[in-house]
Design an enzyme around this catalytic site. Structure first.
Site, mmCIF file in Angstrom:
data_model
loop_
_atom_site.group_PDB
_atom_site.id
_atom_site.type_symbol
_atom_site.label_atom_id
_atom_site.label_comp_id
_atom_site.label_asym_id
_atom_site.label_seq_id
_atom_site.Cartn_x
_atom_site.Cartn_y
_atom_site.Cartn_z
ATOM 1 N N HIS A 299 0.825 -1.210 0.000
ATOM 2 C CA HIS A 299 0.000 0.000 0.000
ATOM 3 C C HIS A 299 0.856 1.255 0.000
ATOM 4 O O HIS A 299 0.376 2.343 0.287
ATOM 5 C CB HIS A 299 -0.949 0.014 1.208
ATOM 6 C CG HIS A 299 -1.703 -1.264 1.397
ATOM 7 N ND1 HIS A 299 -1.263 -2.263 2.257
ATOM 8 C CD2 HIS A 299 -2.818 -1.733 0.802
ATOM 9 C CE1 HIS A 299 -2.101 -3.295 2.200
ATOM 10 N NE2 HIS A 299 -3.046 -3.000 1.322
HETATM 11 S S1 FES Z 1 1.785 -0.645 3.239
HETATM 12 FE FE1 FES Z 1 0.148 -1.935 3.770
HETATM 13 S S2 FES Z 1 1.122 -3.709 4.503
HETATM 14 FE FE2 FES Z 1 2.764 -2.392 4.013
#
Ligand code: FES
Length: 196
Positions: free
Chosen positions: A154
């Protein structure tokens, strides 16, 4: 989450993906060196793991496993250490006040010896594995990216001490496991240092 934050996250992800695809293998992650040899029983028990860092070149990363989790050991160069102060205004928890580490790691280097960084390679957002590449030539997260860790799930970014940047999903710095030195070239991961 604001639109501004989401936009920034997409930017992180886009740039990092492009940069990762580029060639830039000046530094090599050494997957599970032969010098790391815990017994099967020790692994099953989650016992401390002894690691030989004697051959870990400056600027290189060694990945081992402890209690089923990846552990990143980085031999930081003087240039890498010099970057740590320069990014602090962009970090969410630069003093590691709200992050998980032994007491000895609540400092800028987050380490017993500044040149050797020891981190748990598990993202503090939802537990993905950050990339085990960390130099600007291998992963570039932003135009002025000085190097550090990046979780592609993410788009969470961390500096060269595993400290999380602002405006990414991960809430805290990458954890530092308990460890201590057995000698100048051997680390015991999973055992508290005397001043932990
Ligand atoms: S940014 Fe979501 S698990 Fe690493």
């Amino acid at each position: 989450m604001t639109e501004e934050v989401d936009t920034g996250r997409r930017h992180f992800l886009t740039v990092a993906t492009v940069a990762t695809a580029a060639v830039g293998a000046a530094f090599v992650a050494y997957p599970f060196l032969a010098s790391w040899k815990p017994s099967a029983r020790a692994k099953a028990m989650g016992a401390p793991v002894e690691v030989d860092i004697g051959k870990l070149e400056p600027g290189a990363l060694l990945k081992v496993e402890w209690r089923g989790r990846a552990i990143f050991i980085v031999h930081r160069t003087p240039d890498m250490l010099a970057q740590l102060g320069a990014v602090e205004a962009k970090l969410r928890d630069p003093e590691s006040a709200e992050s998980d580490q032994p007491q000895f790691a609540r400092n800028q280097a987050r380490a017993l010896k500044p040149e050797y960084l020891v981190l748990v390679g598990v993202c503090t957002h939802l537990g993905c594995a950050p990339l085990d590449k960390f130099t600007p030539g291998d992963v570039t997260v932003a135009a002025d990216w000085p190097g550090g860790f990046f979780c592609p799930c993410h788009g969470s970014a961390f500096d060269l001490s595993g400290r999380v940047f602002k405006d990414v999903p991960a809430p805290t710095n990458l954890p530092v496991p308990p460890y201590r030195y057995l000698s100048d070239t051997r680390i015991l991961i999973g055992a508290e240092a005397e001043n932990a």
